[in-house]
Design an enzyme around this catalytic site. Structure first.
Site, mmCIF file in Angstrom:
data_model
loop_
_atom_site.group_PDB
_atom_site.id
_atom_site.type_symbol
_atom_site.label_atom_id
_atom_site.label_comp_id
_atom_site.label_asym_id
_atom_site.label_seq_id
_atom_site.Cartn_x
_atom_site.Cartn_y
_atom_site.Cartn_z
ATOM 1 N N ARG A 239 0.912 -1.537 0.049
ATOM 2 C CA ARG A 239 -0.091 -0.135 -0.184
ATOM 3 C C ARG A 239 0.763 1.378 0.190
ATOM 4 N NH1 ARG A 239 -3.192 -2.931 -1.426
ATOM 5 N NH2 ARG A 239 -5.574 -3.276 -0.923
ATOM 6 N N GLU A 268 -2.959 7.960 -4.734
ATOM 7 C CA GLU A 268 -3.115 7.022 -5.906
ATOM 8 C C GLU A 268 -4.122 7.807 -6.678
ATOM 9 O OE1 GLU A 268 -3.476 3.016 -5.729
ATOM 10 O OE2 GLU A 268 -1.563 2.306 -5.099
ATOM 11 N N HIS A 287 -0.672 0.491 -10.152
ATOM 12 C CA HIS A 287 -1.173 -0.925 -8.812
ATOM 13 C C HIS A 287 -1.762 -2.584 -9.461
ATOM 14 C CE1 HIS A 287 -3.884 -1.048 -4.654
ATOM 15 N NE2 HIS A 287 -3.225 -2.521 -5.228
HETATM 16 C C1 8YV Z 1 -6.602 -4.709 -5.913
HETATM 17 C C2 8YV Z 1 -5.276 -5.417 -3.672
HETATM 18 O O1 8YV Z 1 -7.242 -4.339 -7.254
HETATM 19 O O2 8YV Z 1 -6.680 -7.188 -3.094
HETATM 20 C C3 8YV Z 1 -6.068 -6.030 -2.960
HETATM 21 O O3 8YV Z 1 -5.467 -5.790 -1.516
HETATM 22 O O4 8YV Z 1 -4.357 -3.751 -3.686
HETATM 23 C C4 8YV Z 1 -5.145 -5.373 -5.642
HETATM 24 O O5 8YV Z 1 -5.596 -6.706 -5.556
HETATM 25 C C5 8YV Z 1 -7.520 -3.456 -4.973
HETATM 26 O O6 8YV Z 1 -7.703 -3.750 -3.946
HETATM 27 C C6 8YV Z 1 -8.781 -2.830 -6.107
HETATM 28 O O7 8YV Z 1 -9.650 -3.695 -5.193
#
Ligand code: 8YV
Length: 326
Positions: A239, A268, A287
């Protein structure tokens, strides 16, 4: 009457198919934009279950207004967008999608590592700019990864796969730091537990795989970067909120650390004029950690199965606040 589920964004069809096969009434929010806060609250009022994305901010005021929800099932492993404490206060189970995206996300960390160590994104840009003129014996040299020390911050599912990839490909020595030791992962990966300062001091590559929590928010700041090796590479696929981006830019400009690979940024999306994008020793991706057909299909399946399992036997498969079930 069948229970109603709101899916807050178009995701792989398997989620809708499974939910319908289980006799649930499904509404998928159409279009290619995230629901606004108002839209979310308004439409969540009309359903029993929510299949959410990490772009939906489910804070305490949301749960105060939507305390009628039976379950929130998130299409992501991370759930820092959800006030789990508030959901728990209202006895609402919150689910996520671990495991199914671990290999995909570790691959992005591994790919960034190679890309940074050989300045690949930068060299690619030189071709686009018409700057590939001749062989350069001394320019744009990277470094080799064999035998280097990989430091993992957050040795869980994704960090363990990253450790295995780096060990298998480059015989790297793996050290890690977690809040508490992970004996299982130590056995699986041969990683050695160290305190945080040792991790900073000894890692040639420091890869972040922890959740964003009040303890990890902004943790990688100028103070922390100053304790890392001048030759080290910082990788973050977890993150963006875990690093301070201004401090990271400064650490790279001042050569406090050597390079960085990011799949997550802070904030982001990253703006196109961010100085990180012009640095030779930096590689940034938007991401895409879980962006494989396999991972996204697995996430959609598990997010749906969590809701189905909850309605069929009271037990979701992957719940983050299991206390609400007792
Ligand atoms: C997702 C992510 O693409 O799963 C997670 O925590 O960061 C990614 O897989 C994103 O969160 C979309 O929901």
């Amino acid at each position: 009457m069948s229970k109603k589920v709101l899916v807050t964004r178009i995701i792989p069809n398997i989620a809708e198919d499974l939910l319908k096969q289980a006799g649930l009434a499904v509404t998928v929010w159409p279009g290619d934009k995230s629901m606004t806060k108002e839209e979310l609250v308004q439409h969540a009022q009309k359903v029993n279950a929510l299949l959410s994305l990490s772009s939906n901010k489910l804070d305490r005021p949301f749960f105060e207004t939507c305390k009628h929800l039976d379950i929130v099932s998130q299409f992501a492993v991370g759930f820092d967008n959800i006030d789990v404490g508030a959901a728990t206060d209202f006895k609402i189970p919150v689910c996520n999608t671990p495991d199914v995206l671990s290999a995909a996300t570790a691959d992005v960390a591994f790919g960034l590592l190679i890309a940074v160590s050989r300045k690949m994104f930068y060299n690619h840009k030189l071709i686009l700019q018409g700057e590939w003129k001749q062989f350069e014996p001394l320019k744009n040299l990277g470094f080799e990864l064999t035998g280097k020390t990989l430091g993992i911050f957050g040795l869980g599912r994704i960090g363990s796969i990253m450790a295995q990839r780096c060990k298998g490909a480059y015989g790297m020595n793996v050290i890690y730091h977690n809040r508490s030791r992970n004996a299982y992962a130590e056995k699986e990966t041969g990683a050695q537990y160290v305190d945080f300062d040792t991790l900073l001091r000894e890692s040639d590559i420091l890869s972040v795989h922890s959740a964003l929590t009040p303890q990890t928010k902004g943790l990688f700041d100028k103070h922390v970067f100053s304790k890392m090796k001048k030759t080290s590479v910082f990788i973050n696929t977890a993150r963006g909120g875990i690093h301070n981006e201004t401090d990271l830019i400064e650490a790279l400009q001042n050569q406090t650390i050597w390079g960085a690979g990011l799949d997550v940024t802070n904030p982001e999306p990253m703006l196109a004029n961010n100085p990180l994008l012009d640095m030779p020793n930096v590689a940034v991706l938007p991401h895409i950690g879980s962006a494989t057909l396999e991972a996204r299909t697995g996430m959609a399946r598990l997010a749906a199965e969590n809701i189905i399992s909850f309605y069929q036997n009271g037990k979701p498969i992957t719940i983050v606040n299991p206390d609400v079930l007792s």
